[in-house]
Design an enzyme around this catalytic site. Structure first.
Site, mmCIF file in Angstrom:
data_model
loop_
_atom_site.group_PDB
_atom_site.id
_atom_site.type_symbol
_atom_site.label_atom_id
_atom_site.label_comp_id
_atom_site.label_asym_id
_atom_site.label_seq_id
_atom_site.Cartn_x
_atom_site.Cartn_y
_atom_site.Cartn_z
ATOM 1 C CG ASP A 19 -1.958 1.054 1.237
ATOM 2 O OD1 ASP A 19 -2.741 1.097 0.276
ATOM 3 O OD2 ASP A 19 -1.995 1.850 2.186
ATOM 4 C CD GLU A 71 -2.214 3.113 -3.317
ATOM 5 O OE1 GLU A 71 -2.424 4.059 -4.124
ATOM 6 O OE2 GLU A 71 -1.826 3.285 -2.160
ATOM 7 C CG ASP A 84 -9.179 3.581 0.403
ATOM 8 O OD1 ASP A 84 -9.714 3.273 1.477
ATOM 9 O OD2 ASP A 84 -7.957 3.680 0.253
#
Length: 464
Positions: free
Chosen positions: A263, A310, A361
């Protein structure tokens, strides 16, 4: 699909029969990957990205049924079926059954080997025992500094059961040709065993207060930015130690997952540093991260490292250069790329891309449909259909379009396959607490029709 979002029988999806049934359901569609959220102990706001440990697993995912069956213990409990996770109630319920099992557990060779060879386990168990002895306060407020050995032994047991059950699921998935993509947050929670025992690795003063914390400046998700509060790494110290902490972390996650999604990759290039005493993300600055030095060391010391990153957001060119230096697969969110020129030119997508309709998200596509007017929906429909893709439902059309793109991998959230709306959004960036992270399904029957549609998209786009 998060583990927690599976049906389950204790109020949360876990490592029980539903996880195996989900593997069977995915495998029948022709899909090759199952991506999950982090499995570490959830922390502040029940977020899997604010964790007490980047190594340990959350006991809330342990299947009580499987454990009691394997131990030959009687179990009589009324199944809890719900459409959202009550973390506190579920944790309290499972904790009672786990403690009963611990009292009956007899250590065997497998258990003793796990305890002996799991390098991080002793520190984690000590940290958790001290948390309990100090009424679960943050470690900066602790007064009792001697852990209870019995409580430590209990956490040894819990972690042993967790990893044994999870690796059974992974082996079952792999045997059916399905890979597991795990997710690890780049930052750690302040109240974690790694920070407590390794303060020199973070920007923390002698009093235990973070001097720099993580977040992002104002962006699409929040006009105020996001103040995450995680302590930021002291990369100079990490470099002197040849990034041992990260090497150990990635090696451990290699055991748990086939592919590791990291992430917030951007922070390895440049990271947003907020003063520790600031209550807003606006008061920050971009600082240079470890960049190639970090990844050179990872690939030098870790064999067969398979990661995706990401790399979303407004990035400077150097971020993509860093990604491409190692041939890392970046990401594209199709929900954010539905303008006519983007659909027409395939949003400049090369093959080394992992495409999503949305992530945890993002609002589900059903919510996007609700929030966008008729003209926008007609524009998207017209442009996608010009590519030869036809679906009556706009959500199905976007999913099918995503699957058709020139990307190595395409991952669809179960919420999009099921045509769900905003109520099914997993996380709302910039907010903390309920209903974030609580969404789950009540039964597999809810997914059956969606999985039939998904199976057809796999076939029509030649992704078999």
């Amino acid at each position: 699909m998060a583990i927690s979002s599976l049906p389950g029988t204790f109020g949360i999806g876990d490592f029980g029969i539903d996880a195996f049934n989900f593997v069977d359901a995915i495998q029948k569609t022709g899909a090759k990957y199952w991506q999950i959220l982090p499995l570490n102990p959830v922390g502040y706001g029940n977020s899997p990205y604010q964790t007490y440990s980047s190594f340990a697993g959350d006991e809330i995912y342990i299947s009580i049924e499987r454990l009691y069956e394997e131990m030959g213990l009687p179990l009589s409990v009324k199944p809890v079926r719900n459409t959202s996770v009550d973390f506190d109630a579920t944790r309290n319920l499972k904790s009672k059954y786990l403690k009963r099992a611990y009292e009956s557990f007899e250590q065997n060779k497998d258990y003793k080997l796990f305890v002996k060879e799991t390098a991080w386990l002793k520190e984690y168990a000590e940290f958790m025992a001290l948390r309990e002895a100090n009424d679960f306060k943050s470690w900066s407020e602790w007064t009792v500094l001697k852990p209870n050995k019995e409580i430590m032994d209990y956490h040894f047991f819990v972690q042993y059961v967790f990893f044994k059950q999870w690796l059974d699921i992974k082996a079952y998935a792999n045997a059916k040709g399905l890979k597991i993509m795990g997710d690890i947050p780049i930052y750690l929670g302040y109240d974690s065993h790694e920070v407590y025992f390794n303060r020199e690795l973070f920007h923390i003063d002698k009093a235990g207060r973070p001097t720099l914390v993580a977040g992002v400046p104002p962006d699409y998700f929040s006009s105020e930015g996001q103040h995450w509060g995680n302590p930021i790494y002291n990369w100079e110290v990490h470099k002197k130690e040849k990034y041992d902490f990260w090497v150990d972390r990635l090696k451990w996650n290699q055991k748990l997952f086939d592919t590791i999604r990291i992430d917030h990759f951007r922070a390895f290039d440049t990271y947003w540093a907020i003063p520790g005493d600031s209550d807003t993300a606006r008061n920050g600055e971009w600082l240079i991260g470890p960049r190639n030095d970090f990844f050179d060391e990872m690939y030098k010391r870790i064999d067969d490292l398979e990661i995706v990153v990401e790399d979303l957001g407004d990035l400077r060119p150097e971020v993509h250069e860093l990604r491409d230096d190692y041939g890392l697969m970046g990401m594209q969110i199709i929900q954010f790329a539905l303008k006519p020129e983007e659909i027409t030119r395939d949003i400049n997508m090369n093959k080394n891309i992992l495409a999503y309709t949305g992530t945890h998200d993002n609002q589900p596509l059903g919510g996007w449909k609700e929030d966008n007017g008729l003209l926008k929906r007609l524009q998207v429909r017209r442009d996608i259909m010009r590519r030869g893709i036809k679906e009556r439902n706009i959500v199905d059309l976007i999913c099918h379009y995503a699957m058709s793109l020139n990307a190595n991998l395409v991952i669809l959230p179960v919420q999009d396959i099921m045509r769900l709306g905003n109520a099914a959004q997993m996380n709302r960036p910039g907010t903390v607490g309920s209903p974030n992270w609580e969404w789950k399904i009540e039964s597999f029957g809810e997914m059956e029709v969606g999985f039939k549609r998904f199976t057809s998209w796999v076939s029509k786009t030649n992704r078999l």
